[in-house]
Design a protein around this motif. Structure first.
Motif, PDB file in Angstrom:
ATOM      1  N   THR A   9      -1.764  13.477  19.340  1.00  0.00           N
ATOM      2  CA  THR A   9      -0.785  14.292  18.603  1.00  0.00           C
ATOM      3  C   THR A   9       0.621  13.706  18.811  1.00  0.00           C
ATOM      4  O   THR A   9       1.431  14.285  19.543  1.00  0.00           O
ATOM      5  CB  THR A   9      -0.822  15.744  19.087  1.00  0.00           C
ATOM      6  OG1 THR A   9      -0.675  15.762  20.532  1.00  0.00           O
ATOM      7  CG2 THR A   9      -2.144  16.408  18.726  1.00  0.00           C
ATOM      8  N   HIS A  39       3.694  16.184  17.603  1.00  0.00           N
ATOM      9  CA  HIS A  39       3.786  17.383  18.443  1.00  0.00           C
ATOM     10  C   HIS A  39       4.331  17.037  19.831  1.00  0.00           C
ATOM     11  O   HIS A  39       5.228  17.706  20.351  1.00  0.00           O
ATOM     12  CB  HIS A  39       2.405  18.030  18.608  1.00  0.00           C
ATOM     13  CG  HIS A  39       1.825  18.604  17.357  1.00  0.00           C
ATOM     14  ND1 HIS A  39       1.136  17.832  16.459  1.00  0.00           N
ATOM     15  CD2 HIS A  39       1.813  19.867  16.870  1.00  0.00           C
ATOM     16  CE1 HIS A  39       0.715  18.595  15.459  1.00  0.00           C
ATOM     17  NE2 HIS A  39       1.119  19.836  15.678  1.00  0.00           N
ATOM     18  N   ARG A  98       1.764  30.873  17.252  1.00  0.00           N
ATOM     19  CA  ARG A  98       0.858  29.726  17.301  1.00  0.00           C
ATOM     20  C   ARG A  98      -0.143  29.924  18.448  1.00  0.00           C
ATOM     21  O   ARG A  98      -0.131  29.194  19.433  1.00  0.00           O
ATOM     22  CB  ARG A  98       1.624  28.401  17.499  1.00  0.00           C
ATOM     23  CG  ARG A  98       2.481  27.968  16.336  1.00  0.00           C
ATOM     24  CD  ARG A  98       1.642  27.592  15.117  1.00  0.00           C
ATOM     25  NE  ARG A  98       2.440  26.978  14.070  1.00  0.00           N
ATOM     26  CZ  ARG A  98       3.141  27.638  13.158  1.00  0.00           C
ATOM     27  NH1 ARG A  98       3.127  28.969  13.177  1.00  0.00           N
ATOM     28  NH2 ARG A  98       3.843  27.005  12.227  1.00  0.00           N
ATOM     29  N   TRP A 149      -2.195  27.076  20.110  1.00  0.00           N
ATOM     30  CA  TRP A 149      -1.491  26.022  20.843  1.00  0.00           C
ATOM     31  C   TRP A 149      -1.450  26.280  22.346  1.00  0.00           C
ATOM     32  O   TRP A 149      -1.013  25.426  23.109  1.00  0.00           O
ATOM     33  CB  TRP A 149      -0.072  25.863  20.306  1.00  0.00           C
ATOM     34  CG  TRP A 149      -0.013  25.247  18.937  1.00  0.00           C
ATOM     35  CD1 TRP A 149      -1.056  25.047  18.084  1.00  0.00           C
ATOM     36  CD2 TRP A 149       1.147  24.747  18.266  1.00  0.00           C
ATOM     37  NE1 TRP A 149      -0.632  24.469  16.919  1.00  0.00           N
ATOM     38  CE2 TRP A 149       0.724  24.274  16.999  1.00  0.00           C
ATOM     39  CE3 TRP A 149       2.489  24.666  18.587  1.00  0.00           C
ATOM     40  CZ2 TRP A 149       1.606  23.720  16.072  1.00  0.00           C
ATOM     41  CZ3 TRP A 149       3.378  24.117  17.667  1.00  0.00           C
ATOM     42  CH2 TRP A 149       2.937  23.639  16.420  1.00  0.00           C
ATOM     43  N   PRO A 151       1.156  17.139  12.284  1.00  0.00           N
ATOM     44  CA  PRO A 151       1.506  18.535  12.033  1.00  0.00           C
ATOM     45  C   PRO A 151       1.597  18.863  10.554  1.00  0.00           C
ATOM     46  O   PRO A 151       1.866  17.988   9.720  1.00  0.00           O
ATOM     47  CB  PRO A 151       2.882  18.662  12.710  1.00  0.00           C
ATOM     48  CG  PRO A 151       3.453  17.286  12.644  1.00  0.00           C
ATOM     49  CD  PRO A 151       2.286  16.358  12.816  1.00  0.00           C
ATOM     50  N   ASP A 201       4.559  23.377  10.657  1.00  0.00           N
ATOM     51  CA  ASP A 201       4.720  23.004  12.058  1.00  0.00           C
ATOM     52  C   ASP A 201       5.911  22.076  12.259  1.00  0.00           C
ATOM     53  O   ASP A 201       6.642  22.187  13.249  1.00  0.00           O
ATOM     54  CB  ASP A 201       3.440  22.333  12.571  1.00  0.00           C
ATOM     55  CG  ASP A 201       2.268  23.301  12.682  1.00  0.00           C
ATOM     56  OD1 ASP A 201       2.511  24.516  12.660  1.00  0.00           O
ATOM     57  OD2 ASP A 201       1.122  22.819  12.787  1.00  0.00           O
TER      58      ASP A 201
END
Length: 326
Positions: A4, A7, A66, A69, A149, A153
């Motif tokens: 990711t 992120h 979220r 997450w 994302p 996001d």
């Protein structure tokens, strides 16, 4: 685990803003293990508890918007004893070694502290060895993928970073505009506000980065499995440590004092002693067992209270207090 990059990069950017502005404005090192220990057992200063309040508020907010997450942590094949063992080792190690990933890696290396560089290298080494060879990694291994994302996001992450910078500058400018009679009184308010929002944005950064997911942390530490290795946490270093180093070296270190205090509250120890190396090594083993260190552990415990996390924290507190008398 999925890679990711965005992120984790944006999470690192929030870790940068929270650690750097807490130092710039209040002169404080954002070391989670030290803040937690002192909030409950040590100095018990107001700012430390306010900081943890900021982390708690951010955790509840992120859980509501979220929820996926912040994964829950459940007892796995190793059973509850593994959480107790990991917590005990993390507690002893962070207290004996004077810090964990936040205080040593994000803050210490940014100041080019030799103690923090040695400590970070040590706990990454023992953490990796533990995750690779003292733990059954097959449970967590998954095919490598890249996750980017969504537009929503991206907006959330950019908004959060801009909001963090804006928040600290607003606090700073209000303080600067106060007259002499109000300056002393407002310095207390400003310090507390800085502590709250540092904790708030630090927690948001940890969630964005993926460090609240033990599987992701362990996937990064398992260097012996290159085909399944998740390099996401390198993006945290890029987004959090590199700009933090530049800000300290070229800006904050040039200040005579932080804006809201008379002096920087920096560690006084300079020597690389046995306690530092042994503590960092012990912390690394505990970190490598479960992929949990104090900062993410605060968030997971608040978002998903459970017997495993209660056991981890209970053991961590015992470990800290045992190490304090060694």
């Amino acid at each position: 685990m999925p890679f990711t990059p965005v992120h984790s990069l944006m999470g690192g950017a929030l870790l940068f803003s929270s650690t750097s502005f807490l130092m710039k404005l209040s002169g404080r090192v954002l070391g989670i293990s030290g803040i937690v220990y002192n909030a409950f057992f040590g100095e018990k200063q107001t700012w430390q508890r306010i900081f943890l309040g900021g982390m708690s508020a951010a955790t509840l907010l992120m859980k509501s918007i979220r929820p996926l997450w912040i994964p829950s942590v459940a007892s796995n094949d190793q059973g509850l004893l593994s959480f107790i063992g990991a917590g005990l080792l993390v507690g002893i190690g962070t207290k004996l070694g004077s810090g964990c990933t936040s205080g040593h890696m994000l803050c210490g290396i940014a100041r080019l502290s030799k103690r923090s560089i040695v400590a970070s290298a040590t706990f990454f080494a023992t953490g990796s060895l533990t995750a690779n060879y003292l733990y059954n990694p097959s449970i967590y291994i998954s095919p490598p993928t890249i996750t980017l994302p969504s537009q929503g996001d991206v907006f959330l992450m950019i908004f959060s970073f801009v909001a963090s910078i804006s928040t600290f500058y607003i606090i700073q400018n209000i303080y600067k505009s106060s007259n002499n009679k109000l300056t002393k009184m407002f310095s207390v308010v400003a310090n507390n506000a800085t502590a709250f929002f540092s904790g708030f944005y630090f927690a948001v950064g940890l969630v964005f980065s993926g460090m609240t997911d033990p599987k992701k942390v362990l996937s990064f530490l398992r260097l012996a499995y290159p085909s399944q290795w998740d390099p996401s946490l390198l993006m945290v270093v890029l987004g959090g440590l590199l700009p933090g180093l530049l800000m300290w070296q070229f800006y904050t270190s040039k200040q005579k004092a932080p804006l809201f205090d008379r002096t920087f509250h920096l560690p006084t120890k300079r020597d690389i002693d046995l306690n530092l190396i042994l503590g960092a090594a012990i912390f690394g083993v505990g970190w490598g067992l479960k992929g949990i260190c104090p900062g993410p552990a605060v968030i997971v415990a608040i978002a998903h209270p459970s017997v495993p996390m209660f056991s981890f924290w209970s053991a961590l507190f015992v470990g800290m207090n045992v190490a304090a008398v060694l």
